[in-house]
Design an enzyme around this catalytic site. Structure first.
Site, PDB file in Angstrom:
ATOM      1  N   ARG A  23       0.852  -1.189   0.000  1.00 11.21           N
ATOM      2  CA  ARG A  23       0.000   0.000   0.000  1.00 11.21           C
ATOM      3  C   ARG A  23       0.882   1.231   0.000  1.00 11.21           C
ATOM      4  O   ARG A  23       1.599   1.479   0.950  1.00 11.21           O
ATOM      5  CB  ARG A  23      -0.880  -0.010   1.244  1.00 11.21           C
ATOM      6  CG  ARG A  23      -1.804   1.189   1.393  1.00 11.21           C
ATOM      7  CD  ARG A  23      -2.740   0.984   2.593  1.00 11.21           C
ATOM      8  NE  ARG A  23      -3.703   2.068   2.743  1.00 11.21           N
ATOM      9  CZ  ARG A  23      -3.507   3.132   3.533  1.00 11.21           C
ATOM     10  NH1 ARG A  23      -2.365   3.246   4.200  1.00 11.21           N
ATOM     11  NH2 ARG A  23      -4.418   4.066   3.643  1.00 11.21           N
ATOM     12  N   THR A  70      -2.450   5.961  11.287  1.00 11.47           N
ATOM     13  CA  THR A  70      -1.826   5.463  10.051  1.00 11.47           C
ATOM     14  C   THR A  70      -2.604   5.890   8.805  1.00 11.47           C
ATOM     15  O   THR A  70      -2.013   6.249   7.797  1.00 11.47           O
ATOM     16  CB  THR A  70      -1.745   3.927  10.094  1.00 11.47           C
ATOM     17  OG1 THR A  70      -1.026   3.569  11.270  1.00 11.47           O
ATOM     18  CG2 THR A  70      -1.050   3.380   8.867  1.00 11.47           C
ATOM     19  N   LYS A  71      -3.919   5.855   8.899  1.00  7.81           N
ATOM     20  CA  LYS A  71      -4.710   6.199   7.713  1.00  7.81           C
ATOM     21  C   LYS A  71      -4.974   7.701   7.753  1.00  7.81           C
ATOM     22  O   LYS A  71      -5.607   8.198   8.680  1.00  7.81           O
ATOM     23  CB  LYS A  71      -6.042   5.444   7.707  1.00  7.81           C
ATOM     24  CG  LYS A  71      -6.811   5.566   6.398  1.00  7.81           C
ATOM     25  CD  LYS A  71      -8.073   4.708   6.444  1.00  7.81           C
ATOM     26  CE  LYS A  71      -8.906   4.832   5.196  1.00  7.81           C
ATOM     27  NZ  LYS A  71      -8.387   4.070   4.044  1.00  7.81           N
ATOM     28  N   SER A 128     -12.830  -2.342   1.291  1.00  7.53           N
ATOM     29  CA  SER A 128     -12.934  -1.748   2.637  1.00  7.53           C
ATOM     30  C   SER A 128     -14.397  -1.563   2.972  1.00  7.53           C
ATOM     31  O   SER A 128     -15.130  -0.936   2.215  1.00  7.53           O
ATOM     32  CB  SER A 128     -12.247  -0.374   2.651  1.00  7.53           C
ATOM     33  OG  SER A 128     -10.918  -0.510   2.262  1.00  7.53           O
TER      34      SER A 128
HETATM   35  C1  LIG Z   1      -5.077   0.912   5.885  1.00  6.72           C
HETATM   36  C2  LIG Z   1      -6.172   1.151   6.838  1.00  6.72           C
HETATM   37  N1  LIG Z   1      -7.470   1.045   6.469  1.00  6.72           N
HETATM   38  C3  LIG Z   1      -8.287   1.263   7.488  1.00  6.72           C
HETATM   39  C4  LIG Z   1      -9.771   1.204   7.378  1.00  6.72           C
HETATM   40  O1  LIG Z   1     -10.428   1.419   8.408  1.00  6.72           O
HETATM   41  O2  LIG Z   1     -10.244   0.928   6.277  1.00  6.72           O
HETATM   42  S1  LIG Z   1      -7.477   1.673   8.907  1.00  6.72           S
HETATM   43  C5  LIG Z   1      -5.979   1.507   8.160  1.00  6.72           C
HETATM   44  C6  LIG Z   1      -4.693   1.741   8.838  1.00  6.72           C
HETATM   45  C7  LIG Z   1      -4.465   0.721   9.916  1.00  6.72           C
HETATM   46  O3  LIG Z   1      -3.165   0.971  10.451  1.00  6.72           O
HETATM   47  P1  LIG Z   1      -2.731   0.535  11.913  1.00  6.72           P
HETATM   48  O4  LIG Z   1      -2.746  -0.967  11.938  1.00  6.72           O
HETATM   49  O5  LIG Z   1      -1.373   1.106  12.067  1.00  6.72           O
HETATM   50  O6  LIG Z   1      -3.743   1.114  12.860  1.00  6.72           O
HETATM   51  C1  LIG Z   2      -8.165   0.589   3.633  1.00  2.00           C
HETATM   52  C2  LIG Z   2      -7.996  -0.717   3.856  1.00  2.00           C
HETATM   53  C3  LIG Z   2      -8.927  -1.460   4.654  1.00  2.00           C
HETATM   54  N1  LIG Z   2      -8.746  -2.782   4.860  1.00  2.00           N
HETATM   55  C4  LIG Z   2      -7.687  -3.380   4.324  1.00  2.00           C
HETATM   56  C5  LIG Z   2      -7.555  -4.857   4.607  1.00  2.00           C
HETATM   57  F1  LIG Z   2      -7.531  -5.043   5.926  1.00  2.00           F
HETATM   58  F2  LIG Z   2      -6.434  -5.321   4.102  1.00  2.00           F
HETATM   59  F3  LIG Z   2      -8.593  -5.518   4.122  1.00  2.00           F
HETATM   60  N2  LIG Z   2      -6.775  -2.776   3.583  1.00  2.00           N
HETATM   61  C6  LIG Z   2      -6.867  -1.452   3.300  1.00  2.00           C
HETATM   62  N3  LIG Z   2      -6.023  -0.856   2.613  1.00  2.00           N
END
Ligand SMILES: Cc1nc(C(=O)O)sc1CCOP(=O)(O)O
Ligand SMILES: C=C1C=NC(C(F)(F)F)=NC1=N
Ligand SMILES: [Mg+2]
Length: 538
Positions: A45, A145-146, A114
């Site tokens: 990603r 992170t997001k 998602s």
């Molecule tokens: C990539 C991503 N998607 C999300 C969603 O809610 O769709 S939250 C997320 C980031 C998750 O990062 P971390 O594990 O560091 O909290």
């Molecule tokens: C925004 C995202 C939400 N969910 C996931 C996953 F957990 F991999 F399905 N990946 C993403 N990039």
């Protein structure tokens, strides 16, 4: 080479992020460490990167994943996924529509979506099995992170709603991973709580970014995550979580243990309950501490035989309440939760839901209206409501108590003329993919009765002080003693004292005093064979 979709292991899904790498670490080294220690699926990603660089990176990571026979998913960039022959793509709600993605990538590639809401599940169910193969269920907890998150954290309860939507829409082909703020401190609880109401579906895995990508030792971090995923037992409290209504311990034994261990019961509660709750705690051979000081909760939680009573009539700031939950969960000491006026106002409901999603409660105690609203059994959903009197029958209340116990994996207590106690802890066991197979109606439940005691409702803090009594018993029993027995003992003791006091008092003023005396006498005499309250297994 594309994986057979049915062979994909979603249990530990690493989503990469090159912007948080520790000093001296590379995307490659972090992913490799993950793959060497149990990562089962990788998603590349990259948000702002040149296509040429992305392709070079993707080819490198793809080669690595192939060495470990782990599928590689590309986030968002369908073109890159096709160009390198990746095993799948993951798209968000605002990316290319799924039917178009499927048309481009063909039937064999894995497509992930998602998902945060029931209507999105209904859409994927309508598309049918050829479209979405798995969904990222999130954002479960807040995360940095997001960037620019569009969704508020849904908490484990939100994830349960999505699992229920999949079951309601018979999307059996669709797999699920939780995502968003997942870390060792909350992963067991997410896997433990996130089960569909019919008991058939649990999460297929967890997906995370920072816990591995930002880890100075990604291998150790992954190994720890792997253990949490594989040990399937969430010991959220150091008491016995035997899931049965056979009281393996007698009331007498529980009272003896409370007497000898003299638990420290920390009250975070409403002003009216403070004084009476402290006196009830003393009457039941325990030590009250009415502290709402954030800085000391960890010290208090570490004191042997500590217990926390969290009554949301308390005006303590939210961060203090959350810190207390974190502290007692960390020390595996019991928390009794009393969601006062759960749905009386939107504000209270939001506060209670926030606390319920923040930690694991050992016991949730409420009155009939609080338990019915926690169980989301609104009037129209209730079959048991007597059409004429509008009275809710005991069968409905017992079922609502079971639903609360099941939904929060806790011991639920519903107080009233009949008290109900249901055990939804499942012995602390949790599952991946398929759940326990049991639903709320299958879990143990007992009812306790001692005639009607109308004056109980005439004094303040009578319900709240049952919370104090439960906290004394779960705090005072020896570690590994059965949790259910301790809660049942508290409720039986309290109802017996209430009945006794009602025969001695001259009004609600003296009832308060008589209740305190009755609790003191019954506890110190400890002759349960004389207690008048009856218990029935449902
Ligand atoms: C990539 C991503 N998607 C999300 C969603 O809610 O769709 S939250 C997320 C980031 C998750 O990062 P971390 O594990 O560091 O909290
Ligand atoms: C925004 C995202 C939400 N969910 C996931 C996953 F957990 F991999 F399905 N990946 C993403 N990039
Ligand atoms: Mg109450």
């Amino acid at each position: 080479m594309v994986f057979n979709k049915n062979d994909v292991d979603y249990s530990l899904y690493l989503v990469t992020d090159s912007s948080m790498l520790p000093e001296g670490k590379s995307l490659y080294s972090q992913v490799k460490a993950g793959l060497e220690n149990g990562v089962t699926l990788v998603q590349l990603r990259e948000k702002d990167i040149e296509t040429k660089d992305f392709i070079r990176e993707a080819v490198e990571i793809q080669k690595l994943c192939r060495e470990f026979n782990v599928p590689l998913i590309i986030n968002d960039r369908i073109d890159v996924a096709l160009a390198i022959g990746a095993d799948g793509v993951h798209v968000g709600q605002d990316d290319m529509p799924i039917p178009m993605v499927r048309k481009l990538v063909g039937p064999d590639m894995i497509i992930g979506w998602s998902v945060g809401f029931r209507h999105e599940v209904e859409t994927l169910a309508q598309w049918g099995p050829g479209m979405v193969d798995y969904i990222g269920v999130g954002t479960i907890f807040s995360t940095l992170t997001k960037k620019n998150p569009k969704k508020a954290p849904m908490g484990p309860q939100g994830a349960i709603d999505v699992l229920n939507a999949l079951e309601d829409n018979k999307a059996d082909w669709c797999r699920t991973v939780g995502i968003g703020g997942l870390h060792p401190v909350n992963i067991e609880r997410v896997l433990y709580q996130c089960v569909s109401s019919n008991g058939k579906r649990a999460l297929d895995g967890i997906s995370l970014v920072s816990d591995i990508m930002a880890a100075p030792d990604a291998g150790a971090a992954t190994k720890n995550l792997r253990c949490l995923l594989d040990n399937r037992s969430y010991k959220f409290v150091n008491l016995g979580l035997k899931c049965e209504t056979v009281l393996s311990q007698t009331y007498k034994e529980v009272v003896n243990q409370v007497t000898s261990n003299r638990p420290l019961v920390q009250h975070m509660t409403n002003k009216v309950h403070q004084n009476f709750g402290a006196n009830v705690t003393l009457a039941v051979g325990s030590s009250p501490i009415m502290s709402e000081v954030k800085e000391e909760v960890h010290e208090l939680a570490q004191i042997p035989h500590s217990a926390l009573l969290l009554n949301t009539g308390s005006v303590a700031p939210l961060d203090v309440l959350r810190e207390a939950i974190t502290a007692y969960n960390k020390e595996k000491r019991p928390i009794v939760f009393d969601p006062v006026g759960y749905s009386a106002t939107e504000t209270r409901k939001l506060l209670n839901d926030t606390l319920l999603s923040h930690g694991q409660f050992t016991c949730i105690k409420g009155n009939t209206s609080e338990i019915l609203s926690l169980a989301k059994l609104t009037k129209e959903k209730m079959k048991g409501v007597d059409a004429f009197t509008g009275q809710i029958d005991n069968e409905m209340i017992a079922q609502a108590t079971r639903v609360v116990a099941y939904t929060y994996k806790t011991i639920a207590v519903c107080t009233g003329e009949y008290d109900f106690i249901a055990d939804g802890t499942f012995g602390g066991r949790y599952y991946l993919s398929s759940g326990p197979g049991l639903s709320a109606k299958d879990i143990p439940c007992v009812t306790i009765h001692n005639g009607s005691i109308p004056i109980m409702g005439e004094i303040t803090a009578s319900g709240c002080s049952l919370g104090s009594t439960i906290a004394c018993c779960v705090g005072g029993v020896a570690p590994e003693s059965n949790l259910f027995d301790a809660v049942v003992t508290a409720v039986v003791l309290y109802k017996t004292a209430g009945k006794l006091a009602s025969t001695r008092c001259q009004g609600n003023g003296s009832f308060n005093v008589q209740l305190l005396d009755a609790l003191y006498q019954l506890f110190h005499e400890n002759s349960p064979e004389k207690w008048s309250t009856s218990l029935e297994r449902l």
